[in-house]
Design a protein around this motif. Structure first.
Motif, PDB file in Angstrom:
ATOM      1  N   LEU A   1      23.751  18.724  14.083  1.00  0.00           N
ATOM      2  CA  LEU A   1      23.872  18.656  12.676  1.00  0.00           C
ATOM      3  C   LEU A   1      23.335  19.759  11.548  1.00  0.00           C
TER       4      LEU A   1
ATOM      5  N   ASN B   1      29.709   5.857   6.156  1.00  0.00           N
ATOM      6  CA  ASN B   1      29.389   7.242   5.010  1.00  0.00           C
ATOM      7  C   ASN B   1      30.474   8.931   5.381  1.00  0.00           C
TER       8      ASN B   1
ATOM      9  N   ARG C   1      26.337  18.553  -0.097  1.00  0.00           N
ATOM     10  CA  ARG C   1      27.462  17.880   0.986  1.00  0.00           C
ATOM     11  C   ARG C   1      28.440  17.525  -0.123  1.00  0.00           C
TER      12      ARG C   1
ATOM     13  N   ILE D   1      26.155   2.555   7.299  1.00  0.00           N
ATOM     14  CA  ILE D   1      24.844   2.740   6.657  1.00  0.00           C
ATOM     15  C   ILE D   1      24.836   1.143   6.128  1.00  0.00           C
TER      16      ILE D   1
ATOM     17  N   PHE E   1      21.491  16.064   2.546  1.00  0.00           N
ATOM     18  CA  PHE E   1      21.069  15.278   4.116  1.00  0.00           C
ATOM     19  C   PHE E   1      20.603  16.134   4.514  1.00  0.00           C
TER      20      PHE E   1
ATOM     21  N   ALA F   1      19.834  10.700   1.418  1.00  0.00           N
ATOM     22  CA  ALA F   1      20.546   9.749   2.335  1.00  0.00           C
ATOM     23  C   ALA F   1      21.910   8.877   1.965  1.00  0.00           C
ATOM     24  N   LEU F   2      22.383   8.592   2.448  1.00  0.00           N
ATOM     25  CA  LEU F   2      23.165   6.545   1.658  1.00  0.00           C
ATOM     26  C   LEU F   2      22.926   5.741   1.891  1.00  0.00           C
ATOM     27  N   GLN F   3      21.154   6.322   2.637  1.00  0.00           N
ATOM     28  CA  GLN F   3      20.518   4.713   2.499  1.00  0.00           C
ATOM     29  C   GLN F   3      20.197   4.474   1.860  1.00  0.00           C
TER      30      GLN F   3
HETATM   31  O1  LIG Z   1      23.495   9.863   4.007  1.00  0.00           O
HETATM   32  C1  LIG Z   1      22.744  10.077   6.009  1.00  0.00           C
HETATM   33  N1  LIG Z   1      22.239   9.439   6.528  1.00  0.00           N
HETATM   34  C2  LIG Z   1      22.251   8.906   8.191  1.00  0.00           C
HETATM   35  O2  LIG Z   1      21.437   8.065   8.354  1.00  0.00           O
HETATM   36  C3  LIG Z   1      23.137  10.387   8.311  1.00  0.00           C
HETATM   37  N2  LIG Z   1      23.400  10.574   9.507  1.00  0.00           N
HETATM   38  C4  LIG Z   1      23.932  12.056   9.553  1.00  0.00           C
HETATM   39  O3  LIG Z   1      24.436  12.695  10.357  1.00  0.00           O
HETATM   40  N3  LIG Z   1      24.665  12.240   8.737  1.00  0.00           N
HETATM   41  C5  LIG Z   1      24.024  11.040   7.728  1.00  0.00           C
HETATM   42  N4  LIG Z   1      23.974  10.743   6.412  1.00  0.00           N
END
Ligand SMILES: O=c1[nH]c(=O)c2[nH]c(=O)[nH]c2[nH]1
Length: 299
Positions: A171, A246, A177, A276, A160, A218-220
């Motif tokens: 962050l 998440n 991760r 998400i 990420f 990203a999880l998205q």
């Molecule tokens: O995959 C993620 N998407 C996010 O939108 C996000 N926001 C965050 O703080 N960590 C993550 N991880």
């Protein structure tokens, strides 16, 4: 009755439900150990209760840290891990004459990809539920199938980075991760000519494979890839919705105990969690009508 007759009875104290995830990553085929550990000490703690003198109070925070520090050497069976912890506290502090140590261990299976267990993608055993909703609207039936609480985790292959930084951002960017979520998903069929068991099994398998094999930025992105692969393989489905927390795993700082932690020992936080949610749909598909009405928890 006088206060002299009021005395302290049995007591014990400690840290409950220390959420520990340990990844053994000395080979490409990772191992995962996932536990909730409770440590409680018994002994001479009268002064803490009677006068507020904490000289004997091994802080619950220390007990928690000990759990994480001990996990650095590997967990092994929960029984042996708890025996190690218990002996440590009883042997280290004269006034600790016993205690109670308990663990729950959560079973993870490898996600099957092409008939083989994946090296670093896992699915939690026995947490999920299959769901179904049928609506009939103006004489037209619609079937929405789904699943909830399908818990999955990748111990690597997730990053990420590249997100905006403002004055509130703390962050740190990461290129390695843990990615963990509990998938809730529902999908809408465009026909009744469906072998529902077969379709369900294949949608579930496709989701798991996509989660396992997508190098996640990203999880998205993982979510969309999961939906895209389901729709690509299933003409009978027009639309699929996901709600995916998440589930953050924070690397435990073991440096105060002079231990390194190269992505091995994690605190599995249960809240807050990212949430998400998205719909992945076939462009130009027929309108869903009222089929989603009353199905909460999606967008
Ligand atoms: O995959 C993620 N998407 C996010 O939108 C996000 N926001 C965050 O703080 N960590 C993550 N991880």
């Amino acid at each position: 009755m006088s206060a002299q007759n009021i005395v302290l009875g049995a007591n014990q104290y400690g840290k409950a439900e220390v959420r520990l995830v340990r990844i053994t990553r000395d080979a490409p085929r990772h191992q995962i150990e996932d536990l909730s550990v409770t440590s409680q000490l018994r002994g001479d703690f009268a002064d803490a209760h009677l006068t507020g003198d904490n000289a004997h109070v091994v802080a619950t925070d220390t007990q928690k840290n000990t759990v994480y520090a001990f996990a650095k050497d590997g967990v092994g069976t929960p029984e042996e891990f708890l025996l190690r912890l218990g002996s440590h506290f009883v042997d280290s502090f004269d006034w600790v004459d016993g205690g109670r140590w308990a663990a729950e261990k959560y079973q993870w299976d490898r996600i099957e990809v092409g008939g083989q267990g994946h090296d670093h993608s896992f699915v939690k055993a026995g947490t999920e539920t299959r769901t179904a909703v049928v609506t009939i609207d103006k004489g037209k039936p619609t079937v929405i199938s789904g699943l909830q609480d399908l818990s999955v985790l990748k111990s690597t292959g997730s990053e990420f980075t590249g997100y905006p930084k403002d004055q509130y951002t703390t962050l740190k960017e990461t290129t390695d991760r843990i990615l963990a979520t509990s998938v809730t998903s529902r999908w809408r069929y465009n026909t009744l000519d469906v072998d529902y068991d077969k379709s369900f099994d294949d949608v579930r398998r496709t989701m798991l494979e996509a989660f396992a094999t997508t190098h996640s930025l990203a999880l998205q992105q993982s979510l969309f890839e999961m939906g895209k692969q389901v729709l690509a393989a299933h003409e009978e489905i027009d639309e699929i919705k996901f709600s995916m927390p998440n589930l953050h795993h924070f690397l435990v700082d073991l440096s105060p105990f002079e231990l390194e932690n190269p992505n091995e020992v994690f605190y599995a936080a249960d809240r807050p969690y990212g949430l998400i949610e998205a719909t992945v749909q076939r462009e130009g598909a027929a309108d869903a009508g009222r089929a989603w009405e009353g199905i909460a928890g999606f967008c």
